[in-house]
Design an enzyme around this catalytic site. Structure first.
Site, PDB file in Angstrom:
ATOM      1  N   ASP A 175      16.858  -7.224  31.844  1.00  0.00           N
ATOM      2  CA  ASP A 175      15.359  -8.204  31.560  1.00  0.00           C
ATOM      3  C   ASP A 175      15.784  -9.401  31.924  1.00  0.00           C
ATOM      4  OD1 ASP A 175      14.389  -6.202  29.384  1.00  0.00           O
ATOM      5  OD2 ASP A 175      12.800  -6.975  30.602  1.00  0.00           O
ATOM      6  N   HIS A 199      22.693  -3.650  26.362  1.00  0.00           N
ATOM      7  CA  HIS A 199      21.711  -3.414  26.058  1.00  0.00           C
ATOM      8  C   HIS A 199      22.531  -1.431  25.444  1.00  0.00           C
ATOM      9  CE1 HIS A 199      19.965   0.627  27.521  1.00  0.00           C
ATOM     10  NE2 HIS A 199      19.081  -0.141  28.442  1.00  0.00           N
TER      11      HIS A 199
HETATM   12  C1  SDX Z   1      15.611  -2.792  27.503  1.00  0.00           C
HETATM   13  O1  SDX Z   1      16.825   1.548  25.984  1.00  0.00           O
HETATM   14  C2  SDX Z   1      16.544   1.244  27.326  1.00  0.00           C
HETATM   15  O2  SDX Z   1      16.749   1.968  28.129  1.00  0.00           O
HETATM   16  C3  SDX Z   1      15.332   0.094  27.372  1.00  0.00           C
HETATM   17  C4  SDX Z   1      15.623  -0.724  28.602  1.00  0.00           C
HETATM   18  C5  SDX Z   1      14.478   0.706  29.501  1.00  0.00           C
HETATM   19  O3  SDX Z   1      14.392   0.043  30.511  1.00  0.00           O
HETATM   20  O4  SDX Z   1      13.283   0.693  28.003  1.00  0.00           O
HETATM   21  O5  SDX Z   1      16.698  -1.124  29.337  1.00  0.00           O
HETATM   22  C6  SDX Z   1      15.210  -2.278  28.218  1.00  0.00           C
HETATM   23  O6  SDX Z   1      14.678  -3.133  26.254  1.00  0.00           O
HETATM   24  C7  SDX Z   1      16.410  -3.712  27.570  1.00  0.00           C
HETATM   25  C8  SDX Z   1      16.966  -4.500  26.408  1.00  0.00           C
HETATM   26  C9  SDX Z   1      16.260  -6.252  26.390  1.00  0.00           C
HETATM   27  N1  SDX Z   1      16.219  -6.537  25.145  1.00  0.00           N
HETATM   28  C10 SDX Z   1      17.012  -7.581  25.574  1.00  0.00           C
HETATM   29  O7  SDX Z   1      17.531  -7.990  26.382  1.00  0.00           O
HETATM   30  C11 SDX Z   1      17.066  -8.611  23.989  1.00  0.00           C
HETATM   31  C12 SDX Z   1      18.915  -8.788  23.842  1.00  0.00           C
HETATM   32  N2  SDX Z   1      19.310  -7.524  23.543  1.00  0.00           N
HETATM   33  C13 SDX Z   1      19.700  -6.617  22.101  1.00  0.00           C
HETATM   34  O8  SDX Z   1      18.644  -7.552  20.893  1.00  0.00           O
HETATM   35  C14 SDX Z   1      20.188  -6.193  21.843  1.00  0.00           C
HETATM   36  O9  SDX Z   1      21.689  -5.519  22.869  1.00  0.00           O
HETATM   37  C15 SDX Z   1      19.619  -4.754  22.265  1.00  0.00           C
HETATM   38  C16 SDX Z   1      18.529  -4.819  21.347  1.00  0.00           C
HETATM   39  C17 SDX Z   1      19.394  -4.690  23.435  1.00  0.00           C
HETATM   40  C18 SDX Z   1      20.343  -3.639  21.656  1.00  0.00           C
HETATM   41  O10 SDX Z   1      21.340  -3.521  20.496  1.00  0.00           O
HETATM   42  P1  SDX Z   1      21.619  -2.787  19.776  1.00  0.00           P
HETATM   43  O11 SDX Z   1      22.054  -1.656  20.848  1.00  0.00           O
HETATM   44  O12 SDX Z   1      20.962  -1.869  18.585  1.00  0.00           O
HETATM   45  O13 SDX Z   1      23.324  -3.643  19.456  1.00  0.00           O
HETATM   46  P2  SDX Z   1      23.600  -4.193  18.308  1.00  0.00           P
HETATM   47  O14 SDX Z   1      21.955  -5.223  18.449  1.00  0.00           O
HETATM   48  O15 SDX Z   1      24.221  -3.622  17.691  1.00  0.00           O
HETATM   49  O16 SDX Z   1      25.083  -4.964  18.572  1.00  0.00           O
HETATM   50  C19 SDX Z   1      25.613  -5.088  19.067  1.00  0.00           C
HETATM   51  C20 SDX Z   1      27.015  -6.539  18.817  1.00  0.00           C
HETATM   52  C21 SDX Z   1      26.098  -6.740  17.806  1.00  0.00           C
HETATM   53  O17 SDX Z   1      27.154  -7.584  16.906  1.00  0.00           O
HETATM   54  P3  SDX Z   1      28.424  -7.188  15.278  1.00  0.00           P
HETATM   55  O18 SDX Z   1      26.919  -7.134  14.885  1.00  0.00           O
HETATM   56  O19 SDX Z   1      27.934  -5.999  16.023  1.00  0.00           O
HETATM   57  O20 SDX Z   1      29.312  -8.459  15.346  1.00  0.00           O
HETATM   58  O21 SDX Z   1      26.374  -6.974  20.488  1.00  0.00           O
HETATM   59  C22 SDX Z   1      25.928  -8.132  19.810  1.00  0.00           C
HETATM   60  C23 SDX Z   1      25.140  -7.576  18.186  1.00  0.00           C
HETATM   61  O22 SDX Z   1      24.786  -8.927  17.725  1.00  0.00           O
HETATM   62  N3  SDX Z   1      25.036  -8.125  20.446  1.00  0.00           N
HETATM   63  C24 SDX Z   1      24.605  -9.699  20.812  1.00  0.00           C
HETATM   64  C25 SDX Z   1      22.964  -9.655  21.592  1.00  0.00           C
HETATM   65  N4  SDX Z   1      23.103  -7.734  21.967  1.00  0.00           N
HETATM   66  C26 SDX Z   1      23.731  -7.588  20.979  1.00  0.00           C
HETATM   67  N5  SDX Z   1      25.021 -10.958  20.937  1.00  0.00           N
HETATM   68  C27 SDX Z   1      24.353 -11.785  21.526  1.00  0.00           C
HETATM   69  N6  SDX Z   1      23.185 -12.029  22.225  1.00  0.00           N
HETATM   70  C28 SDX Z   1      22.709 -10.513  23.051  1.00  0.00           C
HETATM   71  N7  SDX Z   1      21.945 -10.274  23.212  1.00  0.00           N
END
Ligand code: SDX
Length: 431
Positions: free
Chosen positions: A366, A308
């Site tokens: 989720d 998140h």
């Molecule tokens: C919702 O914003 C809100 O409040 C949203 C929400 C709401 O109520 O409105 O809470 C609802 O959208 C919840 C999130 C649902 N999405 C997912 O579950 C999809 C999987 N998660 C992601 O793709 C990710 O974690 C996000 C999109 C939720 C957040 O992305 P960020 O904040 O842009 O973080 P990032 O993509 O830059 O990740 C940081 C690091 C990265 O690694 P590095 O590049 O630093 O090496 O963490 C890793 C990412 O690769 N990472 C993950 C991961 N999520 C982040 N690695 C593996 N699995 C994951 N799920």
């Protein structure tokens, strides 16, 4: 700027600029950069808005480090345990918990707006039966501005109020119609003798051929899911609604824009993607392989329902949903549901893995919601529509707050331009 105003100094090109600092009631201070470009001739750069406050708000606050979510100051776990969705809707819309009289009046107003214009039935018939219900919802909610002309003038407070009530009341009806249409069953009209959540289950699962009695425990679980998804600060879809509304677009069009944004798998579409991921993993034996894939930068696979932007501790909503999953599946006699076992083992494994610990990746809202919804009888394609109908009150509350803000102006970000500088046209024979 007053003498007591806190400021930050920015030194740039031999000049020093004073940036006012605003202190919130909770959370980090903010730097006021509204005059930065006019004074210093530079933009700030923040794709994804990782360090940018787009507005001020009094509705919802998240402490990502502590795993705290407050709606008008009330913790989400207390609201999920003691309140119910329409009371939370009142709280988000008007800022205070209602008295018994206020709540009864609000619930009556919502109940009496749950039917949709009969012509909308024909509107649905233009879609293919196999359309994703989110595609139908984006279209139908946007089309509400073609059916409810008397609540599209955002300058009229009364029309704003009517539009808010209509959207909260009609989204469950529209979501249920999208579901019924996708499975070839007749639309089911709402019933005023049922509460909000029971009515939604009735419109989704009853058929004309036989009686359907809503299980009150499932209705309670449904209501809790609505509450847990109601609002969440300036997330992507809420920011979309605010930006769309900043041009003066009507509320129905703005909510349709929010639904479109929510559909993405990185946002509200993650609940569907998460359940599909759990089915693909299939058994606890396969978890190590998928954990390694999630850590592999060359593999696009991510653990859906994990991570998140704000929470760097457990999402408090995920905690409540995990408890609710146990209750609902036990009630339905499927407590040994293999997907729940995979989800719990996946969470345990990830939370003990250095990669997830270091990146502070926890289950989000989720991760468990889909397990509950599937056990209740919903197809995965209905998971995000349920998120959308739940979040409508959050979008509308944030919309009301923005429209009522005298500082409100059209949102128009700038850019870091890296394209070609000016050059002359070349005739095709000279290329
Ligand atoms: C919702 O914003 C809100 O409040 C949203 C929400 C709401 O109520 O409105 O809470 C609802 O959208 C919840 C999130 C649902 N999405 C997912 O579950 C999809 C999987 N998660 C992601 O793709 C990710 O974690 C996000 C999109 C939720 C957040 O992305 P960020 O904040 O842009 O973080 P990032 O993509 O830059 O990740 C940081 C690091 C990265 O690694 P590095 O590049 O630093 O090496 O963490 C890793 C990412 O690769 N990472 C993950 C991961 N999520 C982040 N690695 C593996 N699995 C994951 N799920």
């Amino acid at each position: 700027m007053t003498d007591t105003q806190k400021t930050a100094q920015l030194s740039l090109n031999g000049e020093t600029y004073e940036l006012p600092i605003f202190s919130p009631t909770a959370g980090p201070d903010v730097l006021d950069i509204r005059k930065l470009y006019a004074q210093a001739g530079v933009f700030t750069y923040d794709p994804g808005f990782t360090s940018t406050a787009s507005c001020d708000s009094t509705i919802t606050y998240i402490d990502g480090n502590e795993g705290v979510l407050l709606h008008r100051g009330y913790p989400i776990d207390q609201l999920a345990g003691k309140s119910h969705y329409l009371e939370v809707c009142y709280l988000l819309l008007y800022g205070e918990l209602p008295t018994a009289t206020q709540l009864e009046d609000f619930e009556t107003r919502v109940t009496r707006h749950t039917m949709v214009h009969e012509q909308m039935h024909n509107f649905f018939r233009g879609f293919r039966r196999d359309a994703h219900p989110m595609a139908t919802m984006v279209g139908v909610v946007g089309a509400m501005s073609a059916f409810y002309h008397d609540s599209t003038d955002i300058a009229d407070p009364w029309q704003r109020e009517v539009a808010a009530i209509r959207l909260i009341a009609k989204l469950p009806t529209i979501a249920a119609m999208a579901y019924k249409y996708s499975i070839g069953q007749p639309f089911v009209y709402p019933r005023n003798d049922l509460d909000y959540a029971a009515n939604f289950l009735h419109m989704c699962f009853s058929v004309p051929a036989e009686d359907y009695n809503v299980d009150p425990i499932l209705a309670r679980a449904m209501d809790r899911i609505f509450t847990l998804h109601a609002d969440h600060e300036q997330n992507a879809s809420t920011s979309t609604v605010r930006l769309a509304s900043s041009s003066g677009a009507n509320p129905f069009a703005c909510i349709a824009a929010g639904i479109a944004c929510l559909w993405g798998p990185a946002h509200g579409g993650a609940n569907q993607a998460c359940l599909e991921m759990l089915k693909e993993i299939g058994s606890v034996e396969n978890i190590p392989e998928y954990i390694e894939r999630a850590k592999d930068k060359t593999d696009p696979f991510r653990l859906m329902g994990f991570g998140h932007r704000v929470y760097k501790n457990t999402d408090p909503r995920a905690k409540v949903l995990k408890q609710s999953a146990d209750e609902v599946l036990e009630l339905l006699g499927v407590e040994d549901n293999p997907l729940l076992q995979v989800a719990k083992e996946l969470e345990r494994t990830a939370l003990n893995d250095p990669y997830f610990i270091e990146k502070k990746l926890f289950p989000n809202v989720d991760f468990y919601s889909g397990i509950i919804l599937e056990a209740m009888g919903f197809p995965t394609s209905m998971f995000t529509p349920i998120f959308a109908l739940s979040r409508t009150v959050g979008w509308i509350s944030q919309w009301k707050e923005m429209i009522g803000d005298p500082q409100n102006k059209i949102g128009r970000p700038r850019q870091l331009y890296l394209g070609e500088t000016s050059r002359n046209y070349v005739d095709i024979e000279n290329r």
